[in-house]
Design a protein around this motif. Structure first.
Motif, mmCIF file in Angstrom:
data_model
loop_
_atom_site.group_PDB
_atom_site.id
_atom_site.type_symbol
_atom_site.label_atom_id
_atom_site.label_comp_id
_atom_site.label_asym_id
_atom_site.label_seq_id
_atom_site.Cartn_x
_atom_site.Cartn_y
_atom_site.Cartn_z
ATOM 1 N N THR A 130 35.171 44.238 28.447
ATOM 2 C CA THR A 130 34.498 42.994 28.764
ATOM 3 C C THR A 130 33.842 42.460 27.509
ATOM 4 N N THR B 136 41.690 38.259 33.360
ATOM 5 C CA THR B 136 42.118 39.650 33.280
ATOM 6 C C THR B 136 43.582 39.714 32.876
ATOM 7 N N THR C 1 44.727 47.179 31.354
ATOM 8 C CA THR C 1 44.108 45.882 31.634
ATOM 9 C C THR C 1 43.018 45.606 30.612
ATOM 10 N N THR D 62 39.673 42.740 30.426
ATOM 11 C CA THR D 62 38.946 41.666 31.085
ATOM 12 C C THR D 62 38.126 40.904 30.059
#
Length: 169
Positions: A2, A80, A93, A95
């Protein structure tokens, strides 16, 4: 991962404030993607700041390319990225949350290249790029042929939106 780091204007070693740059995905004719590099020295895998509109353009181009990476925007604006094992041997993944000004820090999943004359492009892409790079100059849209003037203006707008609210050093 993040992204929540504060946004500052990168300064080159000679004290020059960096401004927008135009990027493409290496080996493609995508873009130009108007970006603000996060530092004065970047690599092809560095993350850069992009507006929501440019992030959406990147996502559309990735989907068109079928490169093993997909991306979705959540209702809160979070982006994402998801990639397959074929993409990097692991899959995963990433984000990205927009900052307070709606900019997305995107990078590390493919190789960026500077967008320029070596990249095959259309007259529309060239007009958009011209507008983006001339965003601090007198608006020259009226001097362009019909239809290209709007792309030029969109390029200017992207650069203005990308640089709003940055700390001034």
């Amino acid at each position: 991962m993040t992204t929540t780091a504060p946004v500052t204007v990168p300064i080159d070693t000679d004290g020059t404030r960096l401004s927008i740059q135009l990027f493409t995905v290496e080996g493609s004719g995508y873009g130009p993607y108007v970006a603000l590099p996060r530092s004065s020295v970047w690599t092809p895998y560095s993350a850069h700041l992009f507006t929501r509109a440019t992030a959406e353009m990147i996502v559309r181009d990735m989907e068109r390319d079928d490169c093993g990476i997909s991306a979705t925007f959540a209702e809160d604006g979070t982006l994402t990225f998801t990639w397959t094992e074929e993409h990097d041997g692991d899959g995963g993944t990433q984000t990205v949350k927009p900052d307070a000004h709606g900019r997305y820090e995107i990078g590390g999943l493919w190789s960026w290249d500077e967008w320029g004359d070596h990249v095959p492009h259309t007259a529309g892409q060239a007009a958009f790029a011209q507008g983006a790079t001339e965003y601090r100059q007198v608006d020259a849209a009226a001097s362009l042929p019909l239809l290209l003037d709007g792309l030029y203006s969109r390029g200017r707008e992207e650069s203005h939106l990308l640089t709003l609210g940055l700390e001034r050093s």
